[in-house]
Design a protein around this motif. Structure first.
Motif, short mmCIF file in Angstrom:
data_model
loop_
_atom_site.label_atom_id
_atom_site.label_comp_id
_atom_site.label_asym_id
_atom_site.label_seq_id
_atom_site.Cartn_x
_atom_site.Cartn_y
_atom_site.Cartn_z
N ASP A 111 -7.12 -2.19 -7.78
CA ASP A 111 -7.14 -1.70 -6.41
C ASP A 111 -7.91 -0.38 -6.45
O ASP A 111 -7.40 0.64 -6.90
CB ASP A 111 -5.70 -1.49 -5.91
N ASN A 127 0.82 -1.21 0.00
CA ASN A 127 0.00 0.00 0.00
C ASN A 127 0.86 1.26 0.00
O ASN A 127 0.49 2.27 -0.61
CB ASN A 127 -0.94 0.00 1.20
N ARG A 179 -8.94 1.78 -4.22
CA ARG A 179 -8.40 2.90 -3.45
C ARG A 179 -7.29 3.59 -4.24
O ARG A 179 -7.23 4.82 -4.34
CB ARG A 179 -7.87 2.41 -2.10
N CYS A 180 -6.42 2.78 -4.84
CA CYS A 180 -5.32 3.32 -5.62
C CYS A 180 -5.85 4.04 -6.86
O CYS A 180 -5.37 5.13 -7.20
CB CYS A 180 -4.36 2.20 -6.02
#
Length: 205
Positions: free
Chosen positions: A91, A60, A93-94
């Motif tokens: 991903d 992360n 969030r990314c």
């Protein structure tokens, strides 16, 4: 990490080292991530490490570094491949963080070969698609027309039309069609011919 042959050793080390040594390796990779990403063999090695990282914390952190400096990397001949890679990992969030970093720069990137690939990736997820489409709608009509007629930008505009339909964002699709419609005749004999076909279908409906 940036050497053609030594990078294979570094990638393998991250896989086989015990946890203590892995943590040391990860810390160094995170610290030098931007420098590694901007080298021909480094961008490949960094992508491998991001894919194989079995420590969520460090994975992360690497994704956050790439997302935070997404604009800088997107305009780099090698760094753009790292941005493309993290966006292909689904991903969310990314993807959201990359979209936030690139907000206001998506149209500029869409005129470029590798930049357009990055913007297309953003269009593939709901968490980032809106950022791109809103920017397309906000840009000057003449500039949007030039983008739709350009070699690489036409793929971005075409994808924006398709995903807004597929994701049932009717209002975004309608607004995009309305903004492009005055330029339909200019798109016909250009890279934007497929966009013109979609607009033509809308007219018939």
């Amino acid at each position: 990490m940036t050497d053609k042959y030594a990078s294979y050793v570094a990638i393998r080390a991250v896989v086989v080292f015990d946890q203590a040594k892995k943590h040391v390796m990860y810390k160094h990779v995170v610290h030098y991530a931007l420098a590694i990403a901007r080298r021909q063999h480094g961008c490949i090695a960094l992508n491998e490490v991001i894919t194989d990282a079995d420590e969520p914390l460090y994975r992360n952190r690497l994704l956050d570094v790439v997302a935070r400096d997404a604009l800088f990397l997107s305009n780099d001949p090698w760094g753009n491949f790292v941005v493309q890679h993290v966006l292909s990992m689904y991903d969310l969030r990314c993807k959201h963080n990359v979209a936030v970093s690139l907000r206001g720069h998506c149209v500029d990137l869409s005129f470029k070969k590798y930049g357009s690939y990055i913007v297309e990736r953003l269009l593939e997820a709901e968490v980032s698609m809106g950022v791109v489409v809103v920017e397309l709608l906000k840009c000057d009509g003449d500039r949007l027309m030039r983008l739709a007629r350009s070699e690489f930008g036409n793929f971005v505009v075409l994808k924006a039309l398709k995903v807004t339909q597929e994701m049932n964002r009717v209002y975004l699709f309608r607004d995009l069609v309305q903004k492009l419609m005055p330029f339909r005749h200019l798109l016909l004999r250009s890279h934007g011919s497929n966009i013109a076909n979609i607009l033509e279908t809308r007219c018939l409906n």
